[in-house]
Write an enzyme that holds these catalytic residues in place. Sequence first.
Site, short mmCIF file in Angstrom:
data_model
loop_
_atom_site.label_atom_id
_atom_site.label_comp_id
_atom_site.label_asym_id
_atom_site.label_seq_id
_atom_site.Cartn_x
_atom_site.Cartn_y
_atom_site.Cartn_z
N GLY A 133 38.45 36.80 39.25
CA GLY A 133 39.22 35.84 38.83
C GLY A 133 38.60 34.63 38.53
O GLY A 133 37.36 34.67 38.44
N CYS A 134 39.09 33.27 38.20
CA CYS A 134 38.16 32.20 38.22
C CYS A 134 38.83 30.89 37.57
O CYS A 134 39.89 31.01 37.26
CB CYS A 134 37.10 32.68 37.23
SG CYS A 134 36.26 34.07 37.66
#
Lengths: 376, 501
Positions: free
Chosen positions: A11-12
Site C-alpha cells: 500500500g503506500c
Amino acid sequence: MRGEFPRNPSGCAISGIISTKGRRMTGDIIIKSIALMHDRSNGLGGGFAAYGIYPEFKDHYAFHVLYHGHQSRDDTECYLKENFIVDRAEPIPTRPVAGITDPPMLWRYFLQARPGRPEQRGCTSEERGHSSFGEMSPDERDFVVSVVMSINNSIPGAFIISSGKNMGAFKGVGFPEDIGWFYRLDEYEAYLWTSHGRFPTNTPGWWGGAHPFCLLDWSVVHNGEISSYGINKRYLEMFAYKCELQTDTEVVAYLFDLLYRRQKLPFEITCRVLAAPFWKDIDRMAEEEKAMYTALRQVYGSALINGPFSFIVAHSRAMIGLNDRIKLRPMTCGVKDDLVFMASEESAIREICPEPDRIWAARAGEPIIAELEEGL
Amino acid sequence: MSSLIPAEFLVRIDYERCRRCKRCVLNCGFGTLSFEDRVVADHKKCAACHRCAAFCPEGAITIEKNRLQFKDNSFWLPEYRKNIMRQAESGGMLLTGMGNDKPYFSYFDHMLLDACQVTNPSIDPLREPMELRTYLGSKPEALDFEQSPDGAIKLTTQMAPQVRIETPIVFGGMSYGAISLNAHRSLARAAYESGILMNTGEGGLHKDLYPYSSNIIVQCASGRFGVDSAYLNQAAVVEIKIGQGAKPGIGGHLPGEKVNQEVSETRMIPVGTDALSPAPHHDIYSIEDLSQLIYALKEATGYTKPVSVKIAAVHNVAAISSGIARAGADIIYLDGLRGGTGASPTIIRDHIGIPIEMAIAAVDDRLRREGIRNRVSVIAAGGIRHSGDVAKAIALGADAVALGTAALIALGCRVCQKCYTGNCSWGIATQRPELVRRLDPDEGAERLNNLIRGWSLELKEILGALGVNAVESLRGSRERLRGVGLSEVDLEILGIKPAGR
C-alpha cells in the site's frame, strides 16, 4: 536468478511536485508533504527522486548504488570502469537519524559512456535484438540499461537504485521523512521531486526494495498492487528487461522506457496503454479514434496495468500522474502558478501549498501530465 | 464368425413400469432394442448413449455396466483382452470416436488459480465492467504514430486483419459429414449470436450457412473438400488443417454411406464415394511449402482474413509453432492429446501427442523467447471441460480456447464414443435423416449460447477474483497459477510456482 525473488504487495503514500519553469526547490518541501501522510506508511520503506540536482554533472550518468559488502563494491567498480569513464566516485552524504538503522554502503558515480563501447561489449546481440528503436543514440542508453540489469542481476550485494542524468534516487528502510533527513535532501535543489512512503504487507526490509524505482531518467513512485504483474513481466522479458526486484513497481518504469523511449509512443498514448479505456467507451468513439484505441489494446494488451494503482512517473522533462482504470487508489492534483502537485491525499498538497489555484481528484485512467516549458 | 465378446453394457427394463409405448425402440439409433411381446435388448449393440432412457416416459430403463468378471489381472486389463479378441475376429484396426479417454495425468487438475485478498481488491463483475473481448490475428510489435503541429495524434500503422470474439472461446473444427447439418446449423447460429466463431472442419460449408460467414472459420485440409474461392471468402478466418489432437499424423476417412446428396454438394465429391483425406497435404512437405499455401490463401482472400494453422500437439510443438509463425500464419491452433474426433484408430488416439497444457506453455515460451509472440494468436484445444480449464489455458498463454466435445455435449452428446458408426441417436454424428431430424437447430443454438454465456459469466467471476478487469491481464500471467503435486520439471515447463510459494 529469475523468479527467485518473491514480490511484495504494498500500500503506500505518494507525493510529487514539479516547477514547469524549471525553478529549483530544496528537498524540505517534499519531506513536509510526505511526512503529513505518515500513517499511510509503516516504516518499512521511504524514498525520493530528485531532478536537476547535479547541474555540475548534468551530462553524466549519475549512478546511485547501494552495497552490502566491500566485495560487491569492488566487483561493481571494476565492471563500471571497464564500461564507462568514471569521472567521480564518492559516498552519498548522509547524516545520522534516529529512525534509520543499519544502512548499506551508499555510493554515487558520475559516468560517461566510452566512445564506441556499446558496439564492442556488454549486451549480446540477442539481448539487443528488440532494443534498437529510435535515432537519439539508442545504443548508448540501451547499453546503460543492459549494464544496470547486468549489475543488479549478477553482482551479489550490489544494487543500482538510479542511473539517469542530473537526477537521483534516495531511498531506504524507514519512514520517508526520516529517509529524507538521513540523505540530507534539504541540501539538494531540484525542479522536480517525487516521494514515497511504503506500507508493504510483507517485507524483507530491503533498501533496494523501497520506492522510487528508477531506470535511466525514469522514476516511479507507486501506491498499489499490480494484479497483472505476471503478464507485464513476461511481456517486458521479450524486450530483454529483467524484473528482479522484490516488488511489482519496476514494471511501470520499464514499460515507460519501452513504450515511450524505445517505441516512441507519445506520453498520452503510453498512459492510455497502461490504463486503457474500456471497450464500452472505445465503441462510442469517432471512427479514427476508435481504430487507434482498438489497435492499442490489440497490440499492447500485455502492457495494460491492471489492479489498484496510482503512481507518479517522472523523467527529466515531465511528471505524470496516473490512476488505474476504475480508480481503486486515491490521487489528487493541484496547481499553483508554475507548480504542479500530485499526491495521495489533498492534505499533503495543502500542507505545502495552502491555497492552490486549482485542486481536483484525478479521474480513473486519465493521465495528468505536467511538462517543463519548451526551451528549458 | 459370431462374436464371443461379452456385451459392455446391459439394458435393464423394468417391465412393471414399462407401458409398451415402444418409444425406446424408435429412439435407439444402434438397433439395440426391438419389440416382440415386450421390449427386448440386444445388449451387445448398446453404446450407453442414454437416448432410450432419456425418452422413456416411465423411467423404466437403466443401463448398467456389464459386471461379468474377468479374472483379475492388473496388467492384462479386460479392455486389452477384449480388444485382442475383437481384432482376432475382424483383422482390422480398432476404431473409436471422441477424445482420448485414458487416465493420463491431467495438468489442468493440478493447477490452481489465485484470488485477491486485502492488498489488492477483487472486482465485482456485477458492478464493474469486465472485459472478455478478444481479437485473433497477427499484431505488430509496436505501433507508429504521427503527431500533427496542433497536437493531434494519429495512428499510422496499418493493422493486419483482426477477428473480434466477445469471449475467448471458439468452437473447434468438426466437419459436415462427421456431424450432421443440423449440428452445423446449431454451431453456426450460436457462433453468430454469441459473437464467437464456429469452425467448418474439413468438409466444406453448406450453402445454407453462408449468411453466418462473419462467424465462421473455414478449413482447408489435405483433402481440399469443398474448397473453392467462394468458400474461402465466406469466412472470418481461413484455417489450414495440418493435424488434429485425436489423430496426429493421420488422415481422415468419411465412408461413402455418409456422402449423401447434400454432403456431396458441400464437399464437392460424387454421392456415395469415400472421402479420403491424405495424412499429409501433398503440397506441403516442408515449412516453406506451408508458407506458400498460407500466402496462396491470403492472395485468394485479398489479405482480408487471418490465416490459421491447426496442428496436433506433438513432442516438438514449440519449434514447429515458431516455424508456423515465421511462415506467415496469423493464428496457431494447437490441439492436444485429449482432442476429439469423429473417427480415429484407437491406438493412434490413445498413444500419440502431448497434453495441451504442456503444449501451450512450451509454445508460448518459445514464441516469447524469440520475441515473436505478438505475431500470432494461439488457440488451444483438446480437453477443455469447464471455464476453469479455459482460465488456466489462458493464464498459461493461450489467446482463446476451442471447444469440440463440450459443444457436442451441450447439443445432447453423451460421449458414447460411437461417432464413427454414423448411428448417433442424438442426431449429431450421423447423416441418417430420421436421426438428424432429432436435433432442432434452434434449440441446439440456444443450448450452445447458454453454454457460452454460462462459461463467460464464470470467466468474469474468475477475473474479478483475480482483481483484473480485462482478459488480456490474465493471458500468459502464469504468476496467477500454482501447481499442486507436480514435479519440479513439470513446474519448470509450465512456468509456474508450486502452491505455497
